[in-house]
Write a protein that holds these residues in place. Structure first.
Motif, PDB file in Angstrom:
ATOM      1  N   ARG A  77      97.293  47.726 114.728  1.00 46.18           N
ATOM      2  CA  ARG A  77      96.429  46.552 114.870  1.00 46.18           C
ATOM      3  C   ARG A  77      96.243  45.887 113.509  1.00 46.18           C
ATOM      4  NH1 ARG A  77      93.732  50.627 118.225  1.00 46.18           N
ATOM      5  NH2 ARG A  77      92.707  51.329 116.314  1.00 46.18           N
ATOM      6  N   LYS A  78      95.863  44.624 113.543  1.00 47.49           N
ATOM      7  CA  LYS A  78      95.691  43.837 112.311  1.00 47.49           C
ATOM      8  C   LYS A  78      94.652  44.445 111.373  1.00 47.49           C
ATOM      9  CE  LYS A  78      98.486  40.466 111.656  1.00 47.49           C
ATOM     10  NZ  LYS A  78      99.379  40.682 110.479  1.00 47.49           N
ATOM     11  N   THR A  79      93.730  45.221 111.916  1.00 43.91           N
ATOM     12  CA  THR A  79      92.639  45.793 111.114  1.00 43.91           C
ATOM     13  C   THR A  79      92.973  47.176 110.565  1.00 43.91           C
ATOM     14  OG1 THR A  79      91.692  46.629 113.167  1.00 43.91           O
ATOM     15  CG2 THR A  79      90.836  44.533 112.342  1.00 43.91           C
ATOM     16  N   ASP A  80      94.160  47.707 110.889  1.00 46.83           N
ATOM     17  CA  ASP A  80      94.489  49.097 110.541  1.00 46.83           C
ATOM     18  C   ASP A  80      94.803  49.293 109.063  1.00 46.83           C
ATOM     19  OD1 ASP A  80      94.060  50.055 113.064  1.00 46.83           O
ATOM     20  OD2 ASP A  80      96.186  50.080 113.660  1.00 46.83           O
ATOM     21  N   LEU A  95     107.481  46.084 106.755  1.00 47.25           N
ATOM     22  CA  LEU A  95     107.216  45.933 108.189  1.00 47.25           C
ATOM     23  C   LEU A  95     105.772  46.314 108.512  1.00 47.25           C
ATOM     24  CD1 LEU A  95     110.509  47.517 109.605  1.00 47.25           C
ATOM     25  CD2 LEU A  95     109.960  45.081 109.515  1.00 47.25           C
ATOM     26  N   LEU A  96     105.320  47.435 107.962  1.00 40.38           N
ATOM     27  CA  LEU A  96     103.951  47.896 108.201  1.00 40.38           C
ATOM     28  C   LEU A  96     102.930  46.882 107.690  1.00 40.38           C
ATOM     29  CD1 LEU A  96     104.434  51.635 107.134  1.00 40.38           C
ATOM     30  CD2 LEU A  96     103.925  50.856 109.456  1.00 40.38           C
ATOM     31  N   SER A  97     103.260  46.274 106.542  1.00 44.62           N
ATOM     32  CA  SER A  97     102.319  45.324 105.924  1.00 44.62           C
ATOM     33  C   SER A  97     102.109  44.087 106.793  1.00 44.62           C
ATOM     34  CB  SER A  97     102.831  44.901 104.537  1.00 44.62           C
ATOM     35  OG  SER A  97     103.873  43.947 104.638  1.00 44.62           O
ATOM     36  N   LYS A  98     103.115  43.751 107.603  1.00 48.58           N
ATOM     37  CA  LYS A  98     102.999  42.570 108.476  1.00 48.58           C
ATOM     38  C   LYS A  98     102.150  42.867 109.709  1.00 48.58           C
ATOM     39  CE  LYS A  98     105.981  40.049 106.082  1.00 48.58           C
ATOM     40  NZ  LYS A  98     105.508  38.901 105.277  1.00 48.58           N
ATOM     41  N   LEU A  99     101.956  44.165 109.997  1.00 47.94           N
ATOM     42  CA  LEU A  99     101.246  44.550 111.218  1.00 47.94           C
ATOM     43  C   LEU A  99      99.801  44.963 110.953  1.00 47.94           C
ATOM     44  CD1 LEU A  99     104.130  46.632 112.833  1.00 47.94           C
ATOM     45  CD2 LEU A  99     103.334  44.377 113.560  1.00 47.94           C
ATOM     46  N   GLY A 100      99.553  45.640 109.815  1.00 49.59           N
ATOM     47  CA  GLY A 100      98.213  46.139 109.512  1.00 49.59           C
ATOM     48  C   GLY A 100      97.530  45.316 108.442  1.00 49.59           C
ATOM     49  N   THR A 101      96.341  45.780 108.019  1.00 48.92           N
ATOM     50  CA  THR A 101      95.593  45.039 107.004  1.00 48.92           C
ATOM     51  C   THR A 101      96.001  45.421 105.590  1.00 48.92           C
ATOM     52  OG1 THR A 101      93.394  44.393 106.259  1.00 48.92           O
ATOM     53  CG2 THR A 101      93.609  46.641 107.006  1.00 48.92           C
ATOM     54  N   HIS A 102      96.267  46.733 105.355  1.00 46.09           N
ATOM     55  CA  HIS A 102      96.694  47.181 104.029  1.00 46.09           C
ATOM     56  C   HIS A 102      97.499  48.466 104.159  1.00 46.09           C
ATOM     57  CE1 HIS A 102      96.289  46.682  99.633  1.00 46.09           C
ATOM     58  NE2 HIS A 102      96.546  47.982  99.621  1.00 46.09           N
ATOM     59  N   VAL A 103      98.536  48.584 103.345  1.00 38.36           N
ATOM     60  CA  VAL A 103      99.385  49.776 103.337  1.00 38.36           C
ATOM     61  C   VAL A 103      99.279  50.460 101.982  1.00 38.36           C
ATOM     62  CG1 VAL A 103     101.724  50.684 103.647  1.00 38.36           C
ATOM     63  CG2 VAL A 103     101.018  48.626 104.892  1.00 38.36           C
ATOM     64  N   ASP A 124     107.029  38.584  98.199  1.00 38.92           N
ATOM     65  CA  ASP A 124     105.652  38.089  98.118  1.00 38.92           C
ATOM     66  C   ASP A 124     104.726  38.834  99.083  1.00 38.92           C
ATOM     67  OD1 ASP A 124     103.783  36.469  96.887  1.00 38.92           O
ATOM     68  OD2 ASP A 124     103.905  34.915  98.430  1.00 38.92           O
ATOM     69  N   ILE A 125     104.915  40.152  99.157  1.00 39.30           N
ATOM     70  CA  ILE A 125     104.055  40.993 100.002  1.00 39.30           C
ATOM     71  C   ILE A 125     102.982  41.607  99.108  1.00 39.30           C
ATOM     72  CG2 ILE A 125     103.993  43.088 101.402  1.00 39.30           C
ATOM     73  CD1 ILE A 125     106.879  42.277 102.325  1.00 39.30           C
ATOM     74  N   THR A 126     101.735  41.264  99.378  1.00 44.41           N
ATOM     75  CA  THR A 126     100.649  41.626  98.460  1.00 44.41           C
ATOM     76  C   THR A 126      99.644  42.624  99.035  1.00 44.41           C
ATOM     77  OG1 THR A 126      99.432  39.680  99.198  1.00 44.41           O
ATOM     78  CG2 THR A 126     100.789  39.429  97.224  1.00 44.41           C
ATOM     79  N   ASN A 127      99.656  42.854 100.349  1.00 40.95           N
ATOM     80  CA  ASN A 127      98.661  43.777 100.934  1.00 40.95           C
ATOM     81  C   ASN A 127      99.184  45.217 100.971  1.00 40.95           C
ATOM     82  OD1 ASN A 127     100.567  43.007 102.920  1.00 40.95           O
ATOM     83  ND2 ASN A 127      99.157  43.510 104.587  1.00 40.95           N
ATOM     84  N   TYR A 145      92.532  57.143 107.318  1.00 39.41           N
ATOM     85  CA  TYR A 145      93.472  56.069 107.661  1.00 39.41           C
ATOM     86  C   TYR A 145      93.510  55.873 109.175  1.00 39.41           C
ATOM     87  CZ  TYR A 145      95.127  57.311 102.962  1.00 39.41           C
ATOM     88  OH  TYR A 145      95.201  57.601 101.623  1.00 39.41           O
ATOM     89  N   ASP A 146      93.819  54.658 109.583  1.00 39.33           N
ATOM     90  CA  ASP A 146      94.012  54.365 111.012  1.00 39.33           C
ATOM     91  C   ASP A 146      95.417  54.736 111.466  1.00 39.33           C
ATOM     92  OD1 ASP A 146      91.389  52.982 111.384  1.00 39.33           O
ATOM     93  OD2 ASP A 146      92.263  51.592 109.938  1.00 39.33           O
ATOM     94  N   VAL A 147      96.358  54.653 110.539  1.00 35.27           N
ATOM     95  CA  VAL A 147      97.763  54.955 110.844  1.00 35.27           C
ATOM     96  C   VAL A 147      98.362  55.716 109.659  1.00 35.27           C
ATOM     97  CG1 VAL A 147     100.069  53.953 111.167  1.00 35.27           C
ATOM     98  CG2 VAL A 147      98.102  52.955 112.353  1.00 35.27           C
ATOM     99  N   ILE A 148      99.083  56.795 109.954  1.00 36.92           N
ATOM    100  CA  ILE A 148      99.837  57.520 108.926  1.00 36.92           C
ATOM    101  C   ILE A 148     101.282  57.643 109.403  1.00 36.92           C
ATOM    102  CG2 ILE A 148     100.102  59.678 107.632  1.00 36.92           C
ATOM    103  CD1 ILE A 148      97.099  60.154 107.952  1.00 36.92           C
ATOM    104  N   VAL A 149     102.220  57.288 108.540  1.00 36.43           N
ATOM    105  CA  VAL A 149     103.650  57.354 108.864  1.00 36.43           C
ATOM    106  C   VAL A 149     104.343  58.249 107.848  1.00 36.43           C
ATOM    107  CG1 VAL A 149     105.768  56.052 109.249  1.00 36.43           C
ATOM    108  CG2 VAL A 149     103.560  54.955 109.654  1.00 36.43           C
ATOM    109  N   LEU A 150     105.000  59.295 108.327  1.00 32.97           N
ATOM    110  CA  LEU A 150     105.820  60.147 107.460  1.00 32.97           C
ATOM    111  C   LEU A 150     107.274  59.745 107.675  1.00 32.97           C
ATOM    112  CD1 LEU A 150     104.181  63.688 107.973  1.00 32.97           C
ATOM    113  CD2 LEU A 150     103.377  61.747 106.627  1.00 32.97           C
ATOM    114  N   THR A 151     107.928  59.262 106.627  1.00 36.08           N
ATOM    115  CA  THR A 151     109.282  58.709 106.797  1.00 36.08           C
ATOM    116  C   THR A 151     110.394  59.735 106.568  1.00 36.08           C
ATOM    117  OG1 THR A 151     109.458  57.989 104.497  1.00 36.08           O
ATOM    118  CG2 THR A 151     108.462  56.438 106.051  1.00 36.08           C
ATOM    119  N   ALA A 152     110.025  60.999 106.322  1.00 35.20           N
ATOM    120  CA  ALA A 152     110.996  62.092 106.256  1.00 35.20           C
ATOM    121  C   ALA A 152     110.443  63.219 107.111  1.00 35.20           C
ATOM    122  CB  ALA A 152     111.216  62.535 104.808  1.00 35.20           C
TER     123      ALA A 152
END
Length: 218
Positions: A77-80, A95-103, A124-127, A145-152
């Motif tokens: 969500r936009k607030t995540d 990609l995550l930055s476009k979906l949530g509020t901050h990564v 120009d991705i700043t969040n 955190y609202d979302v945690i992603v482990l990429t390995a």
């Protein structure tokens, strides 16, 4: 001259949509954030191929369909507020930055940390807050955190990750060892309570310093 947009379209339609990624917002995002611009120059020809791309020090860039499926399963969500462990080249971060509020994204390899910083700045991705360090066993700094992603992958999932989920928070992890690992979605149903769903079987490179299973000696 290769038609990049046609190749991108083929990737989305033939690899990603056929793997049950049908969320239109996610599919649109794959056209918006140009994957090839985040792939190391030597492997740019592989940007749309259904294969992992090797990065520095044994790390890999996940397949396009895996990246898209992770995003769909997490229902961001936009607030995540999001934690990403393993920044890599910064593509998933973007990609995550476009979906949530901050990564908040953590990378152990200095060269990849620098590459991601340049890539995200270029777009120009700043969040996003990029951090250099070892988060294979947790990164409580800015939690919960609202979302945690482990990429390995990790042979055993450290409890620190679950404990850092806000109520309603979702965690994506690939758990296990070769040859079979399970892509798993863990949800914090209420403080201290979690539900776990195995999404599919897969196999990918482990985190450096990942938590190992205890070995028993008789």
């Amino acid at each position: 001259m290769v038609n990049l947009e046609q190749t991108r379209f083929n990737m989305v339609e033939q690899q990603i949509r056929t793997w049950n990624v049908l969320n239109q917002d996610i599919l649109d995002l794959l056209y918006q954030v140009k994957r090839e611009e985040f792939v190391p120059a030597a492997y740019r020809f592989m940007a749309f191929v259904d294969m992992e791309i090797p990065l520095e020090h044994g790390a890999v860039m996940l397949t396009p369909k895996m990246e898209a499926r992770i995003l769909q399963e997490l229902h961001i969500r936009k607030t995540d507020k999001i934690l990403e462990v393993g920044t890599g080249t910064g593509y998933m971060t973007a990609l995550l930055s476009k979906l949530g509020t901050h990564v908040f994204s953590v990378e152990i390899v200095p060269e990849l940390h620098t590459m991601a910083h340049i890539n995200l700045q270029t777009h120009d991705i700043t969040n996003v807050t990029l951090e250099l360090g070892d988060a294979a066993r947790g990164w409580p700094g800015h939690g919960p955190y609202d979302v945690i992603v482990l990429t390995a992958s990790t042979p055993v999932l450290p409890e620190a990750f679950q404990q850092n989920l806000a109520p309603g928070g979702r965690l994506f992890a690939i758990i296990g060892e070769e040859p079979v690992m399970e892509a798993t979605l863990i949800t914090c149903t209420s403080p201290g309570n979690y539900s776990s769903t195995c999404l599919f079987e897969t196999c990918t490179a482990p985190f450096r310093n990942a938590l190992q299973r205890e070995s028993f000696h008789f």
